[in-house]
Design a protein around this motif. Structure first.
Motif, PDB file in Angstrom:
ATOM      1  N   GLY A   1       0.839  -1.310  -0.065  1.00 52.64           N
ATOM      2  CA  GLY A   1       0.144   0.204  -0.027  1.00 52.64           C
ATOM      3  C   GLY A   1       0.715   1.162   0.020  1.00 52.64           C
ATOM      4  N   GLN A   2       0.679   2.290   0.887  1.00 53.86           N
ATOM      5  CA  GLN A   2       1.392   3.500   0.862  1.00 53.86           C
ATOM      6  C   GLN A   2       2.777   3.176   1.415  1.00 53.86           C
ATOM      7  OE1 GLN A   2      -1.231   6.123   3.198  1.00 53.86           O
ATOM      8  NE2 GLN A   2      -2.322   6.539   1.461  1.00 53.86           N
ATOM      9  N   ALA A   3       3.118   1.945   2.064  1.00 53.37           N
ATOM     10  CA  ALA A   3       4.352   1.665   2.490  1.00 53.37           C
ATOM     11  C   ALA A   3       5.287   1.290   1.479  1.00 53.37           C
ATOM     12  CB  ALA A   3       4.279   0.776   3.786  1.00 53.37           C
ATOM     13  N   GLY A   4       4.916   1.494   0.291  1.00 54.59           N
ATOM     14  CA  GLY A   4       5.821   0.705  -1.099  1.00 54.59           C
ATOM     15  C   GLY A   4       5.457   1.508  -2.164  1.00 54.59           C
ATOM     16  N   ARG A   5       6.635   1.702  -2.888  1.00 53.91           N
ATOM     17  CA  ARG A   5       6.647   2.500  -4.310  1.00 53.91           C
ATOM     18  C   ARG A   5       7.268   1.435  -5.382  1.00 53.91           C
ATOM     19  NH1 ARG A   5       8.622   8.009  -1.579  1.00 53.91           N
ATOM     20  NH2 ARG A   5      10.592   6.979  -1.441  1.00 53.91           N
ATOM     21  N   ALA A   6       6.506   1.420  -6.352  1.00 56.68           N
ATOM     22  CA  ALA A   6       7.209   0.495  -7.405  1.00 56.68           C
ATOM     23  C   ALA A   6       8.533   0.985  -8.083  1.00 56.68           C
ATOM     24  CB  ALA A   6       6.248   0.110  -8.698  1.00 56.68           C
ATOM     25  N   THR A   7       9.446   0.261  -8.230  1.00 56.53           N
ATOM     26  CA  THR A   7      10.672   0.781  -8.495  1.00 56.53           C
ATOM     27  C   THR A   7      11.612  -0.128  -9.588  1.00 56.53           C
ATOM     28  OG1 THR A   7      12.930   1.793  -7.826  1.00 56.53           O
ATOM     29  CG2 THR A   7      12.140  -0.239  -6.508  1.00 56.53           C
ATOM     30  N   CYS A   8      12.492   0.388 -10.219  1.00 57.61           N
ATOM     31  CA  CYS A   8      13.274  -0.285 -11.131  1.00 57.61           C
ATOM     32  C   CYS A   8      14.963  -0.061 -10.733  1.00 57.61           C
ATOM     33  CB  CYS A   8      13.349   0.224 -12.608  1.00 57.61           C
ATOM     34  SG  CYS A   8      11.424   0.221 -13.474  1.00 57.61           S
ATOM     35  N   ASN A   9      14.902   0.607  -9.630  1.00 56.08           N
ATOM     36  CA  ASN A   9      16.167   0.800  -9.107  1.00 56.08           C
ATOM     37  C   ASN A   9      16.756   0.033  -8.034  1.00 56.08           C
ATOM     38  OD1 ASN A   9      16.902   2.836 -11.161  1.00 56.08           O
ATOM     39  ND2 ASN A   9      15.511   4.449 -10.044  1.00 56.08           N
ATOM     40  N   LEU A  10      17.930  -0.434  -7.736  1.00 56.69           N
ATOM     41  CA  LEU A  10      18.729  -0.650  -6.664  1.00 56.69           C
ATOM     42  C   LEU A  10      18.821   0.137  -5.606  1.00 56.69           C
ATOM     43  CD1 LEU A  10      19.829  -3.290  -4.975  1.00 56.69           C
ATOM     44  CD2 LEU A  10      21.882  -2.540  -6.325  1.00 56.69           C
ATOM     45  N   VAL A  11      19.147   1.372  -6.095  1.00 54.36           N
ATOM     46  CA  VAL A  11      19.435   2.565  -5.247  1.00 54.36           C
ATOM     47  C   VAL A  11      18.200   3.572  -5.475  1.00 54.36           C
ATOM     48  CG1 VAL A  11      20.925   4.633  -4.793  1.00 54.36           C
ATOM     49  CG2 VAL A  11      22.042   2.328  -5.397  1.00 54.36           C
ATOM     50  N   PRO A  12      17.233   3.577  -4.577  1.00 51.66           N
ATOM     51  CA  PRO A  12      16.186   4.622  -5.028  1.00 51.66           C
ATOM     52  C   PRO A  12      16.104   5.969  -4.384  1.00 51.66           C
ATOM     53  CG  PRO A  12      15.656   3.008  -3.049  1.00 51.66           C
ATOM     54  CD  PRO A  12      17.030   2.752  -3.467  1.00 51.66           C
ATOM     55  N   ALA A  13      17.345   6.083  -3.424  1.00 50.75           N
ATOM     56  CA  ALA A  13      17.200   7.325  -2.709  1.00 50.75           C
ATOM     57  C   ALA A  13      18.649   7.464  -2.223  1.00 50.75           C
ATOM     58  CB  ALA A  13      16.450   7.309  -1.561  1.00 50.75           C
ATOM     59  N   PRO A  14      19.267   8.511  -1.881  1.00 51.07           N
ATOM     60  CA  PRO A  14      18.467  10.103  -1.980  1.00 51.07           C
ATOM     61  C   PRO A  14      18.483  10.379  -3.297  1.00 51.07           C
ATOM     62  CG  PRO A  14      20.457   9.907  -0.259  1.00 51.07           C
ATOM     63  CD  PRO A  14      20.631   8.790  -1.099  1.00 51.07           C
ATOM     64  N   GLU A  15      17.827  11.445  -3.548  1.00 53.86           N
ATOM     65  CA  GLU A  15      17.344  11.915  -4.863  1.00 53.86           C
ATOM     66  C   GLU A  15      18.784  11.967  -6.038  1.00 53.86           C
ATOM     67  OE1 GLU A  15      14.824  15.521  -7.378  1.00 53.86           O
ATOM     68  OE2 GLU A  15      14.958  15.317  -5.187  1.00 53.86           O
ATOM     69  N   LEU A  16      19.920  12.623  -5.498  1.00 52.30           N
ATOM     70  CA  LEU A  16      21.036  12.751  -6.073  1.00 52.30           C
ATOM     71  C   LEU A  16      21.519  11.375  -6.786  1.00 52.30           C
ATOM     72  CD1 LEU A  16      23.679  14.380  -6.309  1.00 52.30           C
ATOM     73  CD2 LEU A  16      24.673  13.603  -4.395  1.00 52.30           C
ATOM     74  N   TYR A  17      21.255  10.351  -5.993  1.00 53.42           N
ATOM     75  CA  TYR A  17      21.797   9.193  -6.744  1.00 53.42           C
ATOM     76  C   TYR A  17      20.587   8.067  -7.273  1.00 53.42           C
ATOM     77  CZ  TYR A  17      25.723  10.284  -3.529  1.00 53.42           C
ATOM     78  OH  TYR A  17      26.722  11.112  -2.787  1.00 53.42           O
ATOM     79  N   ALA A  18      19.535   8.654  -7.278  1.00 54.50           N
ATOM     80  CA  ALA A  18      18.267   7.815  -7.878  1.00 54.50           C
ATOM     81  C   ALA A  18      18.441   8.072  -9.560  1.00 54.50           C
ATOM     82  CB  ALA A  18      17.103   7.956  -7.194  1.00 54.50           C
ATOM     83  N   SER A  19      18.485   7.034 -10.090  1.00 52.57           N
ATOM     84  CA  SER A  19      18.307   7.126 -11.602  1.00 52.57           C
ATOM     85  C   SER A  19      16.740   7.240 -11.866  1.00 52.57           C
ATOM     86  CB  SER A  19      18.646   5.754 -12.165  1.00 52.57           C
ATOM     87  OG  SER A  19      18.466   5.676 -13.615  1.00 52.57           O
ATOM     88  N   ASP A  20      16.636   7.791 -13.305  1.00 49.13           N
ATOM     89  CA  ASP A  20      15.192   7.982 -13.489  1.00 49.13           C
ATOM     90  C   ASP A  20      14.569   6.938 -14.252  1.00 49.13           C
ATOM     91  OD1 ASP A  20      16.586   8.262 -15.953  1.00 49.13           O
ATOM     92  OD2 ASP A  20      15.783  10.331 -16.284  1.00 49.13           O
ATOM     93  N   ASN A  21      15.208   5.822 -14.142  1.00 48.56           N
ATOM     94  CA  ASN A  21      14.823   4.558 -14.852  1.00 48.56           C
ATOM     95  C   ASN A  21      13.461   4.105 -14.587  1.00 48.56           C
ATOM     96  OD1 ASN A  21      14.686   1.980 -16.181  1.00 48.56           O
ATOM     97  ND2 ASN A  21      16.259   0.854 -14.494  1.00 48.56           N
ATOM     98  N   THR A  22      12.640   4.107 -15.359  1.00 47.83           N
ATOM     99  CA  THR A  22      11.067   3.813 -15.305  1.00 47.83           C
ATOM    100  C   THR A  22      10.652   2.625 -16.292  1.00 47.83           C
ATOM    101  OG1 THR A  22      10.310   5.597 -16.649  1.00 47.83           O
ATOM    102  CG2 THR A  22      10.526   5.875 -14.282  1.00 47.83           C
TER     103      THR A  22
END
Length: 573
Positions: free
Chosen positions: A342-363
């Protein structure tokens, strides 16, 4: 460029040590009796250097401490150190090739002996030993030598400039161990030191009185802890085993326990538990990614023992990128989030989802494409020649063993993913293993995630702090678990890519923040999008449960969840 600008803004992210709670909560050590913690994945060992399992790291963090930690905001805070070294305070050299740590005066181990710089130097030698199979070896990546300056001071020298020098001795994954206790435990002897591994002498707020692997740990307040008013609890019981559902109920419904870790439960289940009135769920996002790991080596039991899942034998199916990509394309990640978090999860394609500086825009992976997956398998030569719905090639079935730990959400994920993979012509056998065993790191067990005697496996972990360099360095060539390392190691997939290793080297030399971010994104993309070695599924918020009578809890996604247990206290009802 001024070298002082290269330290990732370290000075700006340094905070003072967490302040003590108000006077109303101060007093005699042990005044609040017992605190009871439940980790449904039971700890198997009490040193993070012999296990990469989160449950072991966090149990050990109650006893073993680093020079500094990351607080709940990701800022660096001193613990055993007088301060966090930076270029600005002359703790980090201008050329970024060394960092000097200074212990606080008067620190003693729980056995009453002094903590000295010799313990820091020994800790590094222990983890860096080539035959030790240290689970946190990437923390010491690039360390050339460690010099003892005086009884309280060491200087860590790096082979090259190290813009992020906070690997050794920083965070729950890299604590200080006592040289006297572990002196005979170097190299291949490390797993054999049962007493030291189960009952480490530490500087933390608690010390072990009884350790039962994969069951329960009894602790008592460390009589030599540096703050005489802490911890507030005289004893701590850390119970392991069971499942997330039982753990959550034990805190939020029955009140039998004070704190439950990792409530990997569906949102409606958590809401129902909270109606019990004894406690509440607490959550925060960090870098915890539920993912599928692809085994690039052959786990076949037909191979001689000692050769299964080693680089000597490439995987007969998963060595093909097109197969790995098809498996990823078949997955409906948004549905997994809806079902599991639910709200405690977000679909991702990234191994490193955060911080924003390091998070790829891979979707690219966020939209399921079953037909595209089928076409890719056809292109790779996998066809259904006998009409049974299972593809084959050169007489071999497209059949996979898919393992994970025993957990309701993970078994839901397995069932959904198995169905999607069946739809594209893949035969799937499911296996779920007791989490205490799966994440335990026992070199004699065939069922650990490190040994990886399966084709694919699913789990989640994350990294200390906000910089992913050490985390990404885990996938360097040669860093895989293998018999010669007692099956310890961080490169679970047995991945090896020269371009990837070259980028790691570049990252270690780069200080400009924006450039570091770009390199980290490239590394993330290589191991996920470009090779599909790791198939990310869900960026998971960390969810735990705390009793309404437990004060001082601050959920921390950047370090051990138990990072500030010394500050916990009983709220009077």
């Amino acid at each position: 460029m001024n070298m002082k600008t290269l330290l990732l803004g370290a000075a700006a992210s340094v905070a003072i040590a967490p302040a003590a709670f108000g006077a109303a909560h101060e007093g005699e050590r042990g005044r609040d009796g017992e605190v009871k913690v439940i980790y449904w994945q039971a700890p198997s060992i009490m040193t993070p250097y012999l296990s990469g399992g989160t449950k072991d790291l966090e149990a050990a963090s109650l006893v073993l401490e680093p020079m500094g930690r990351y607080d709940e905001t990701g800022a660096l805070v001193p613990y055993l150190a007088t301060e966090i070294p930076t270029v600005e305070n002359d703790g980090v050299a201008e050329d970024l090739k060394s960092i000097t740590w200074k212990l606080k005066e008067g620190l003693v181990w729980s056995d009453g002996t002094p903590v000295t710089s010799a313990d820091l130097k020994f800790t590094a030698e222990y983890c860096m030993h080539p035959e030790g199979g240290c689970a946190q070896a990437s923390k010491f990546d690039g360390v050339e030598s460690i010099d003892i300056v005086d009884d309280l001071t060491v200087t860590v020298h790096f082979t090259d400039a190290k813009p992020n020098p906070y690997g050794p001795f920083m965070g729950a994954q890299s604590p200080i161990i006592q040289a006297a206790q572990f002196k005979d435990c170097l190299g291949a002897k490390a797993p054999e030191c049962t007493e030291a591994n189960f009952n480490p002498i530490g500087t933390g707020p608690f010390r072990v009185t009884d350790f039962r692997p994969n069951d329960v740990i009894q602790m008592e307040a460390n009589p030599n802890y540096r703050d005489p008013s802490k911890p507030a609890f005289a004893t701590l019981t850390l119970k392991g085993g069971g499942d997330a559902n039982a753990a959550g109920r034990a805190v939020m419904e029955t009140g039998e326990y004070d704190y439950a870790w990792n409530m990997q439960l569906a949102p409606d289940v958590l809401a129902k538990m909270a109606e019990g009135g004894k406690g509440q769920a607490i959550s925060a996002f960090g870098t915890l990614v539920e993912r599928i790991e692809m085994n690039l080596t052959d786990p076949s039991p037909d191979l001689p023992e000692g050769e299964r899942s080693t680089v000597a034998h490439p995987h007969p199916i998963l060595s093909d990128f097109k197969v790995r990509k098809a498996l990823s394309m078949a997955i409906d990640r948004p549905l997994l989030v809806e079902v599991g978090y639910g709200q405690a999860g977000r679909a991702t394609c990234n191994l490193v989802p955060a911080p924003e500086l390091y998070a790829s825009d891979n979707t690219d992976c966020l939209t399921q494409d079953l037909e595209g997956a089928k076409a890719l398998l056809e292109e790779a030569g996998w066809t259904d020649t006998n009409g049974d719905g299972i593809r084959d090639k050169d007489g071999e079935k497209l059949s996979l063993l898919y393992q994970t730990s025993t957990n309701a959400v993970r078994q839901d994920f397995q069932a959904l993913i198995k169905d999607w993979w069946n739809q594209i012509g893949v035969e799937v056998e499911l296996r779920n293993l007791d989490a205490s065993v799966f994440f335990g790191g026992d070199p004699g067990s065939p069922d650990t995630f490190q040994k990886f005697y399966a084709d694919v496996e699913m789990y989640a972990n994350n990294f200390d702090g906000t910089d992913p360099q050490a985390y990404l360095s885990a996938y360097r060539c040669g860093n895989e678990p293998k018999p010669s390392s007692q099956w310890q190691g961080e490169n679970i997939n047995r991945f090896c890519n020269e371009e990837y290793d070259a980028l790691l080297d570049e990252l270690s030399r780069t200080g400009e923040l924006d450039k570091r971010g770009e390199i980290a994104k490239q590394l993330n993309n290589i191991i996920t999008r470009d090779t599909m070695t790791i198939v990310p599924l869900v960026d998971r918020g960390r969810v735990s449960a705390a009793s309404n009578t437990l004060g001082g809890v601050i959920l921390n996604t950047w370090d051990s969840e138990l990072w500030n247990a010394a500050d916990w206290y009983r709220v009077k009802e």
